[in-house]
Design a protein around this motif. Structure first.
Motif, mmCIF file in Angstrom:
data_model
loop_
_atom_site.group_PDB
_atom_site.id
_atom_site.type_symbol
_atom_site.label_atom_id
_atom_site.label_comp_id
_atom_site.label_asym_id
_atom_site.label_seq_id
_atom_site.Cartn_x
_atom_site.Cartn_y
_atom_site.Cartn_z
ATOM 1 N N THR A 66 0.860 -1.178 0.000
ATOM 2 C CA THR A 66 0.000 0.000 0.000
ATOM 3 C C THR A 66 0.900 1.233 0.000
ATOM 4 O O THR A 66 1.063 1.898 1.024
ATOM 5 N N PRO A 67 1.504 1.559 -1.122
ATOM 6 C CA PRO A 67 2.572 2.571 -1.136
ATOM 7 C C PRO A 67 2.120 4.000 -0.830
ATOM 8 O O PRO A 67 2.464 4.557 0.222
ATOM 9 N N GLY A 68 1.371 4.616 -1.725
ATOM 10 C CA GLY A 68 0.988 6.019 -1.545
ATOM 11 C C GLY A 68 0.146 6.251 -0.309
ATOM 12 O O GLY A 68 0.331 7.243 0.412
ATOM 13 N N LEU A 69 -0.788 5.364 -0.057
ATOM 14 C CA LEU A 69 -1.679 5.514 1.091
ATOM 15 C C LEU A 69 -0.895 5.486 2.401
ATOM 16 O O LEU A 69 -1.241 6.179 3.367
ATOM 17 N N THR A 70 0.179 4.698 2.446
ATOM 18 C CA THR A 70 1.031 4.665 3.635
ATOM 19 C C THR A 70 1.633 6.039 3.910
ATOM 20 O O THR A 70 1.619 6.522 5.053
ATOM 21 N N CYS A 71 2.120 6.697 2.877
ATOM 22 C CA CYS A 71 2.719 8.029 3.048
ATOM 23 C C CYS A 71 1.669 9.067 3.431
ATOM 24 O O CYS A 71 1.894 9.879 4.341
ATOM 25 N N LEU A 72 0.540 9.053 2.753
ATOM 26 C CA LEU A 72 -0.501 10.044 3.011
ATOM 27 C C LEU A 72 -1.047 9.920 4.431
ATOM 28 O O LEU A 72 -1.242 10.922 5.125
ATOM 29 N N ARG A 73 -1.282 8.697 4.864
ATOM 30 C CA ARG A 73 -1.807 8.486 6.220
ATOM 31 C C ARG A 73 -0.768 8.888 7.264
ATOM 32 O O ARG A 73 -1.103 9.554 8.252
ATOM 33 N N SER A 74 0.474 8.503 7.067
ATOM 34 C CA SER A 74 1.521 8.821 8.044
ATOM 35 C C SER A 74 1.735 10.323 8.161
ATOM 36 O O SER A 74 1.932 10.847 9.268
ATOM 37 N N ALA A 75 1.686 11.027 7.045
ATOM 38 C CA ALA A 75 1.843 12.483 7.075
ATOM 39 C C ALA A 75 0.670 13.132 7.793
ATOM 40 O O ALA A 75 0.836 14.092 8.564
ATOM 41 N N HIS A 76 -0.518 12.618 7.562
ATOM 42 C CA HIS A 76 -1.715 13.149 8.221
ATOM 43 C C HIS A 76 -1.641 12.969 9.732
ATOM 44 O O HIS A 76 -1.957 13.873 10.510
ATOM 45 N N ILE A 77 -1.216 11.789 10.171
ATOM 46 C CA ILE A 77 -1.060 11.534 11.604
ATOM 47 C C ILE A 77 -0.088 12.535 12.218
ATOM 48 O O ILE A 77 -0.337 13.092 13.299
ATOM 49 N N ASP A 78 1.002 12.790 11.517
ATOM 50 C CA ASP A 78 2.006 13.712 12.039
ATOM 51 C C ASP A 78 1.442 15.125 12.169
ATOM 52 O O ASP A 78 1.661 15.791 13.180
ATOM 53 N N LEU A 79 0.723 15.585 11.150
ATOM 54 C CA LEU A 79 0.169 16.939 11.191
ATOM 55 C C LEU A 79 -0.822 17.093 12.348
ATOM 56 O O LEU A 79 -0.877 18.146 12.997
ATOM 57 N N GLU A 80 -1.587 16.050 12.626
ATOM 58 C CA GLU A 80 -2.546 16.129 13.727
ATOM 59 C C GLU A 80 -1.851 16.405 15.053
ATOM 60 O O GLU A 80 -2.416 17.067 15.937
ATOM 61 N N GLY A 81 -0.637 15.904 15.223
ATOM 62 C CA GLY A 81 0.101 16.176 16.445
ATOM 63 C C GLY A 81 0.316 17.660 16.665
ATOM 64 O O GLY A 81 0.385 18.132 17.805
ATOM 65 N N LEU A 82 0.419 18.421 15.580
ATOM 66 C CA LEU A 82 0.661 19.854 15.663
ATOM 67 C C LEU A 82 -0.615 20.656 15.872
ATOM 68 O O LEU A 82 -0.622 21.634 16.633
ATOM 69 N N VAL A 83 -1.713 20.248 15.217
ATOM 70 C CA VAL A 83 -2.872 21.144 15.121
ATOM 71 C C VAL A 83 -4.147 20.645 15.789
ATOM 72 O O VAL A 83 -5.101 21.410 15.948
ATOM 73 N N LEU A 84 -4.209 19.374 16.172
ATOM 74 C CA LEU A 84 -5.468 18.822 16.675
ATOM 75 C C LEU A 84 -5.487 18.792 18.195
ATOM 76 O O LEU A 84 -4.512 18.371 18.831
ATOM 77 N N ASP A 85 -6.584 19.233 18.773
ATOM 78 C CA ASP A 85 -6.746 19.216 20.228
ATOM 79 C C ASP A 85 -6.600 17.798 20.779
ATOM 80 O O ASP A 85 -7.073 16.831 20.172
ATOM 81 N N ARG A 86 -5.955 17.704 21.943
ATOM 82 C CA ARG A 86 -5.658 16.400 22.538
ATOM 83 C C ARG A 86 -6.903 15.559 22.770
ATOM 84 O O ARG A 86 -6.932 14.368 22.451
ATOM 85 N N GLU A 87 -7.944 16.131 23.351
ATOM 86 C CA GLU A 87 -9.133 15.358 23.700
ATOM 87 C C GLU A 87 -9.946 14.981 22.461
ATOM 88 O O GLU A 87 -10.516 13.892 22.384
ATOM 89 N N VAL A 88 -9.988 15.880 21.479
ATOM 90 C CA VAL A 88 -10.668 15.552 20.221
ATOM 91 C C VAL A 88 -9.955 14.385 19.550
ATOM 92 O O VAL A 88 -10.597 13.436 19.062
ATOM 93 N N ARG A 89 -8.633 14.437 19.558
ATOM 94 C CA ARG A 89 -7.859 13.363 18.937
ATOM 95 C C ARG A 89 -8.076 12.044 19.663
ATOM 96 O O ARG A 89 -8.234 10.994 19.024
ATOM 97 N N ALA A 90 -8.108 12.077 20.988
ATOM 98 C CA ALA A 90 -8.299 10.853 21.755
ATOM 99 C C ALA A 90 -9.674 10.239 21.501
ATOM 100 O O ALA A 90 -9.798 9.021 21.297
ATOM 101 N N LEU A 91 -10.708 11.073 21.485
ATOM 102 C CA LEU A 91 -12.058 10.559 21.221
ATOM 103 C C LEU A 91 -12.161 9.982 19.813
ATOM 104 O O LEU A 91 -12.772 8.941 19.593
ATOM 105 N N ARG A 92 -11.553 10.706 18.852
ATOM 106 C CA ARG A 92 -11.583 10.219 17.464
ATOM 107 C C ARG A 92 -10.875 8.877 17.348
ATOM 108 O O ARG A 92 -11.367 7.936 16.713
ATOM 109 N N ASP A 93 -9.691 8.776 17.974
ATOM 110 C CA ASP A 93 -8.930 7.526 17.913
ATOM 111 C C ASP A 93 -9.703 6.368 18.543
ATOM 112 O O ASP A 93 -9.756 5.270 17.992
ATOM 113 N N GLN A 94 -10.288 6.616 19.704
ATOM 114 C CA GLN A 94 -10.946 5.553 20.454
ATOM 115 C C GLN A 94 -12.246 5.098 19.818
ATOM 116 O O GLN A 94 -12.583 3.909 19.849
#
Length: 377
Positions: free
Chosen positions: A246-274
């Motif tokens: 899964t080449p391209g999707l691996t890069c796109l998803r990994s980059a998205h996860i990284d960006l969320e660390g910078l801009v997404l609220d902690r509790e929103v991220r936790a609820l979304r993940d769970q």
């Protein structure tokens, strides 16, 4: 759905073996924008490894198949899925949701079929006998399912989970050991959690969703990114060993996860993940795309991504994906001054004393209770 397929040859083969009509539909944009991009938005993953490449494709294939059936006035549709796999569930639940009156013919669940063709070797013998050209061989008997996002490999020698997948099996990605000795850098830009721009190492920009996805694929493929080999739990209850690229999707998803660390609220991220990430992946894997729960989850995905805007500088090298940096012009949850170890900023270290004291209240009580019983902590 793969760009480099010879569809005219596929049409000719279909007509030669008995079809009265053959449709080739371009549903790449639908696949990317309606399935792959929402999966990226919520970081969808099954059992911590599988990026759902096959699962993502089934809803758009089922929808296209039903459209053809309706155009031709068909009362039934069919598929070639085995009676032990997930795809039979995914296709049929899709068919029934899209056209509740449809009949489904599933040959590999009919005793008259599977008693004659016990497995892939019997089918290969039959294909050779009647002159049907197939890509599989007895020396390479694994099944392959390829689409724009990935290729999966199952069956044959892969059914032994301790047998290493042969190197000549992989078809989308370069062997990481043989990948270029120089890394390749590129930048991904996201708006509301969706990839909207890819800037290549040469400076070329891709903004169309299909072109962006294809370029991400091309970059990852030539550097061997996106291979996984797992034993997973199928929806019907059996375990299976699968190898996926899964080449391209691996890069796109990994980059998205990284960006969320910078801009997404902690509790929103936790609820979304769970809740959202886990259940969206489960819904996709189990073939429940055309369901009220999928609609609800996608609305939740959109709500969680309002502030996921910014860019990620990426690098691929010898099978790995890494992030070089990330930034956002609009979202400012990260404050370098407050986080810095070199200046005080607006956050006073003394404030942490009370925070720790409150957090310690219940732990002190827990420790006291354990010690009074002579129990080891």
């Amino acid at each position: 759905m793969a760009k480099d397929k010879d569809f005219e040859a596929a049409k000719a083969k279909a007509m030669k073996i008995g079809a009265v009509a053959c449709y080739v539909e371009d549903i790449r944009r639908e696949f990317i924008e309606e399935l792959c991009f929402p999966a990226i938005q919520c970081n969808a993953i099954y059992e911590n490894i599988y990026l759902l490449g096959t699962s993502l494709a089934r809803p758009v294939i089922a929808r296209a198949q039903i459209k053809v059936a309706q155009k031709e006035g068909c009362f039934a549709v069919s598929h070639g899925c085995t009676g032990k796999g997930n795809d039979q569930v995914r296709f049929e639940l899709g068919f029934y949701a899209l056209q509740p009156s449809i009949k489904v013919i599933a040959p590999w669940r009919m005793p008259v079929f599977y008693e004659r063709f016990a497995g892939r070797n019997d089918l290969l013998d039959y294909a050779e006998k009647v002159g049907i050209p197939v890509s599989s061989t007895k020396s390479k008997p694994w099944s392959m399912d390829e689409n724009l996002a990935h290729c999966s490999y199952e069956a044959g020698i892969l059914e032994d989970p301790d047998v290493t997948a042969p190197e000549d099996m992989w078809k989308l990605t370069v062997d990481p050991l043989k990948a270029p000795d120089k890394p390749e850098d590129f930048t991904l830009v996201f708006e509301k959690g969706l990839p909207v721009k890819l800037i290549s190492a040469s400076g070329k920009t891709f903004t169309d969703s299909v072109e962006l996805f294809l370029e991400a694929n091309a970059i990852a493929r030539r550097h061997g990114v996106g291979r996984v080999d797992i034993v997973e739990n199928r929806f019907i209850g059996l375990k299976s060993r699968g190898c996926y690229e899964t080449p391209g999707l691996t890069c796109l998803r990994s980059a998205h996860i990284d960006l969320e660390g910078l801009v997404l609220d902690r509790e929103v991220r936790a609820l979304r993940d769970q809740f959202v990430t886990f259940n969206y992946a489960k819904v996709l894997y189990n073939g429940l795309y055309f369901s009220p729960e999928r609609e609800f989850l996608e609305e939740s995905i959109v709500a969680s991504q309002k502030n996921v805007n910014g860019q990620v500088r990426c690098r691929v090298y010898k099978g790995s994906f890494s992030v070089l940096g990330r930034s956002s012009e609009t979202e400012k949850l990260y404050d370098a001054s407050e986080s810095s170890m070199d200046e005080i900023g607006a956050f006073a270290p003394s404030d942490t004393t009370g925070f720790i004291s409150v957090q310690a209240i219940r732990l002190k009580k827990y420790g006291e209770a354990k010690l009074s019983k002579g129990e080891k902590m």
